[in-house]
Design a protein around this motif. Structure first.
Motif, PDB file in Angstrom:
ATOM      1  N   ASN A  59       7.433   6.327  16.983  1.00 22.98           N
ATOM      2  CA  ASN A  59       6.566   5.458  17.791  1.00 22.98           C
ATOM      3  C   ASN A  59       5.204   5.189  17.146  1.00 22.98           C
ATOM      4  OD1 ASN A  59       5.424   7.963  18.147  1.00 22.98           O
ATOM      5  ND2 ASN A  59       5.408   7.896  20.381  1.00 22.98           N
ATOM      6  N   SER A  60       4.973   5.710  15.962  1.00 24.13           N
ATOM      7  CA  SER A  60       3.718   5.478  15.245  1.00 24.13           C
ATOM      8  C   SER A  60       3.663   4.035  14.747  1.00 24.13           C
ATOM      9  CB  SER A  60       3.623   6.429  14.051  1.00 24.13           C
ATOM     10  OG  SER A  60       2.711   5.949  13.093  1.00 24.13           O
ATOM     11  N   GLU A 102      -1.739  10.938  10.475  1.00 25.33           N
ATOM     12  CA  GLU A 102      -2.005  10.532   9.103  1.00 25.33           C
ATOM     13  C   GLU A 102      -2.709  11.631   8.301  1.00 25.33           C
ATOM     14  OE1 GLU A 102      -4.115   6.912   9.895  1.00 25.33           O
ATOM     15  OE2 GLU A 102      -2.275   5.897  10.533  1.00 25.33           O
ATOM     16  N   ARG A 103      -3.551  12.402   8.942  1.00 25.94           N
ATOM     17  CA  ARG A 103      -4.213  13.506   8.246  1.00 25.94           C
ATOM     18  C   ARG A 103      -3.181  14.515   7.740  1.00 25.94           C
ATOM     19  NH1 ARG A 103      -8.919  16.274  11.324  1.00 25.94           N
ATOM     20  NH2 ARG A 103      -9.791  14.243  10.873  1.00 25.94           N
ATOM     21  N   ILE A 146      -0.740  -0.800   3.276  1.00 29.33           N
ATOM     22  CA  ILE A 146      -0.067   0.496   3.364  1.00 29.33           C
ATOM     23  C   ILE A 146       0.433   0.838   1.968  1.00 29.33           C
ATOM     24  CG2 ILE A 146       1.830   1.824   4.349  1.00 29.33           C
ATOM     25  CD1 ILE A 146       1.758  -0.129   6.745  1.00 29.33           C
ATOM     26  N   LEU A 147       0.078   2.033   1.486  1.00 24.76           N
ATOM     27  CA  LEU A 147       0.467   2.471   0.153  1.00 24.76           C
ATOM     28  C   LEU A 147       1.527   3.553   0.227  1.00 24.76           C
ATOM     29  CD1 LEU A 147      -3.070   2.790  -1.470  1.00 24.76           C
ATOM     30  CD2 LEU A 147      -1.475   0.866  -1.643  1.00 24.76           C
ATOM     31  N   VAL A 148       2.419   3.560  -0.746  1.00 29.96           N
ATOM     32  CA  VAL A 148       3.371   4.651  -0.918  1.00 29.96           C
ATOM     33  C   VAL A 148       2.664   5.692  -1.762  1.00 29.96           C
ATOM     34  CG1 VAL A 148       5.599   5.341  -1.864  1.00 29.96           C
ATOM     35  CG2 VAL A 148       5.336   3.090  -0.784  1.00 29.96           C
ATOM     36  N   ARG A 205      -4.499   2.386   2.862  1.00 23.23           N
ATOM     37  CA  ARG A 205      -5.326   2.558   1.661  1.00 23.23           C
ATOM     38  C   ARG A 205      -6.606   3.351   1.941  1.00 23.23           C
ATOM     39  NH1 ARG A 205      -6.044   0.839  -3.345  1.00 23.23           N
ATOM     40  NH2 ARG A 205      -4.476  -0.786  -3.371  1.00 23.23           N
ATOM     41  N   LYS A 206      -7.255   3.107   3.074  1.00 26.49           N
ATOM     42  CA  LYS A 206      -8.549   3.745   3.365  1.00 26.49           C
ATOM     43  C   LYS A 206      -8.446   5.268   3.481  1.00 26.49           C
ATOM     44  CE  LYS A 206      -8.262   3.320   8.373  1.00 26.49           C
ATOM     45  NZ  LYS A 206      -8.750   2.637   9.549  1.00 26.49           N
ATOM     46  N   LEU A 207      -7.254   5.814   3.703  1.00 24.39           N
ATOM     47  CA  LEU A 207      -7.094   7.257   3.846  1.00 24.39           C
ATOM     48  C   LEU A 207      -6.607   7.946   2.574  1.00 24.39           C
ATOM     49  CD1 LEU A 207      -5.516   7.428   7.405  1.00 24.39           C
ATOM     50  CD2 LEU A 207      -7.912   7.676   6.748  1.00 24.39           C
TER      51      LEU A 207
END
Length: 131
Positions: free
Chosen positions: A56-57, A97-98, A13-15, A116-118
Protein backbone atom coordinates in the motif's frame (compact mmCIF):
# COMPACT_ATOMS: atom_id res chain seq x y z
CA UNK A 1 19.48 4.48 -23.19
CA UNK A 2 19.00 4.91 -19.45
CA UNK A 3 15.69 5.30 -17.68
CA UNK A 4 14.81 7.47 -14.75
CA UNK A 5 11.35 8.10 -13.46
CA UNK A 6 10.27 11.69 -13.05
CA UNK A 7 7.73 14.17 -14.25
CA UNK A 8 7.08 17.80 -13.41
CA UNK A 9 5.08 16.92 -10.30
CA UNK A 10 6.65 13.58 -9.41
CA UNK A 11 10.03 12.88 -7.87
CA UNK A 12 12.50 10.57 -9.55
CA UNK A 13 12.69 7.04 -8.13
CA UNK A 14 16.13 5.41 -8.23
CA UNK A 15 17.11 1.76 -8.06
CA UNK A 16 19.70 1.38 -5.31
CA UNK A 17 21.94 -1.47 -4.25
CA UNK A 18 24.53 -2.30 -1.66
CA UNK A 19 27.98 -0.94 -2.60
CA UNK A 20 29.32 -4.52 -2.81
CA UNK A 21 27.17 -5.28 -5.87
CA UNK A 22 29.62 -5.69 -8.75
CA UNK A 23 27.51 -4.00 -11.46
CA UNK A 24 26.68 -0.35 -12.12
CA UNK A 25 23.81 -0.82 -14.58
CA UNK A 26 21.04 -3.31 -15.20
CA UNK A 27 18.62 -3.81 -18.03
CA UNK A 28 14.91 -3.52 -17.34
CA UNK A 29 14.25 -7.23 -18.01
CA UNK A 30 16.81 -8.32 -15.42
CA UNK A 31 15.41 -5.79 -12.96
CA UNK A 32 11.92 -7.24 -13.47
CA UNK A 33 13.26 -10.76 -12.92
CA UNK A 34 15.00 -9.75 -9.71
CA UNK A 35 11.93 -8.07 -8.22
CA UNK A 36 9.70 -10.93 -9.38
CA UNK A 37 12.07 -13.18 -7.36
CA UNK A 38 12.96 -15.26 -10.44
CA UNK A 39 16.60 -14.12 -10.64
CA UNK A 40 18.31 -14.79 -7.34
CA UNK A 41 21.99 -14.22 -8.10
CA UNK A 42 24.04 -11.30 -9.34
CA UNK A 43 26.32 -11.91 -12.36
CA UNK A 44 29.19 -12.71 -9.93
CA UNK A 45 27.06 -15.52 -8.40
CA UNK A 46 26.49 -13.68 -5.10
CA UNK A 47 22.91 -13.85 -3.78
CA UNK A 48 20.47 -11.02 -4.42
CA UNK A 49 18.61 -9.69 -1.37
CA UNK A 50 15.47 -7.87 -2.51
CA UNK A 51 13.87 -5.18 -0.35
CA UNK A 52 10.48 -3.62 -1.06
CA UNK A 53 8.03 -1.40 0.78
CA UNK A 54 4.55 -2.59 1.72
CA UNK A 55 2.00 -3.06 -1.08
CA UNK A 56 0.00 0.00 0.00
CA UNK A 57 3.04 2.32 -0.08
CA UNK A 58 2.66 5.00 -2.78
CA UNK A 59 6.41 4.72 -3.53
CA UNK A 60 6.14 0.94 -3.98
CA UNK A 61 3.12 1.37 -6.26
CA UNK A 62 4.92 3.96 -8.42
CA UNK A 63 8.13 1.91 -8.59
CA UNK A 64 6.29 -1.29 -9.49
CA UNK A 65 4.25 0.37 -12.22
CA UNK A 66 6.92 2.56 -13.78
CA UNK A 67 10.17 0.63 -13.36
CA UNK A 68 8.82 -2.92 -13.59
CA UNK A 69 5.70 -2.48 -15.71
CA UNK A 70 3.58 -4.42 -13.22
CA UNK A 71 0.67 -3.54 -11.02
CA UNK A 72 1.30 -4.29 -7.34
CA UNK A 73 -1.28 -7.10 -7.34
CA UNK A 74 0.51 -8.80 -10.28
CA UNK A 75 3.84 -8.73 -8.46
CA UNK A 76 2.22 -9.96 -5.24
CA UNK A 77 0.54 -12.77 -7.20
CA UNK A 78 3.89 -13.89 -8.62
CA UNK A 79 5.42 -13.96 -5.13
CA UNK A 80 2.41 -15.83 -3.69
CA UNK A 81 2.56 -18.49 -6.43
CA UNK A 82 6.23 -19.12 -5.71
CA UNK A 83 5.63 -19.41 -1.99
CA UNK A 84 2.59 -21.68 -2.46
CA UNK A 85 4.44 -23.95 -4.89
CA UNK A 86 7.51 -24.10 -2.66
CA UNK A 87 9.77 -22.72 -5.40
CA UNK A 88 10.58 -19.37 -3.81
CA UNK A 89 10.03 -16.83 -1.12
CA UNK A 90 8.79 -13.25 -1.12
CA UNK A 91 11.16 -10.29 -0.85
CA UNK A 92 11.98 -8.58 2.43
CA UNK A 93 9.21 -6.08 3.14
CA UNK A 94 10.07 -2.88 4.99
CA UNK A 95 7.83 -0.35 6.71
CA UNK A 96 9.39 2.90 5.52
CA UNK A 97 11.95 4.59 3.31
CA UNK A 98 14.43 5.12 6.13
CA UNK A 99 14.50 1.35 6.70
CA UNK A 100 15.02 0.84 2.96
CA UNK A 101 18.14 3.01 2.96
CA UNK A 102 19.53 1.35 6.08
CA UNK A 103 18.85 -2.25 5.00
CA UNK A 104 20.15 -1.83 1.44
CA UNK A 105 23.28 -0.07 2.74
CA UNK A 106 24.08 -2.79 5.27
CA UNK A 107 22.93 -6.03 3.58
CA UNK A 108 25.34 -7.68 1.12
CA UNK A 109 23.80 -8.11 -2.33
CA UNK A 110 20.82 -5.90 -1.46
CA UNK A 111 18.66 -4.07 -3.99
CA UNK A 112 15.78 -1.66 -3.44
CA UNK A 113 14.48 1.75 -4.50
CA UNK A 114 14.11 5.25 -3.09
CA UNK A 115 13.27 8.79 -4.15
CA UNK A 116 16.41 10.62 -5.28
CA UNK A 117 16.24 13.06 -2.33
CA UNK A 118 16.74 10.19 0.17
CA UNK A 119 19.68 8.49 -1.57
CA UNK A 120 23.07 9.10 0.03
CA UNK A 121 26.65 7.82 -0.18
CA UNK A 122 25.88 4.62 1.76
CA UNK A 123 24.27 2.96 -1.30
CA UNK A 124 25.07 2.66 -5.01
CA UNK A 125 22.66 3.83 -7.72
CA UNK A 126 22.03 1.26 -10.43
CA UNK A 127 21.36 2.74 -13.86
CA UNK A 128 18.42 1.02 -15.54
CA UNK A 129 18.84 0.40 -19.27
CA UNK A 130 15.81 0.11 -21.48
CA UNK A 131 15.77 -2.99 -23.72
Amino acid sequence: MFSTIASANEEEILVICNPDVAIDKIDKNHLRSIFAMRLQEWPDQKPVNVFVLEDNSPLHQKFTKKHLGFFVYQLRGAWDRQVFSGTGSPPNTLLNERSMLEKVATTPGAIGYLPRKLVDHTVKILKVEMP
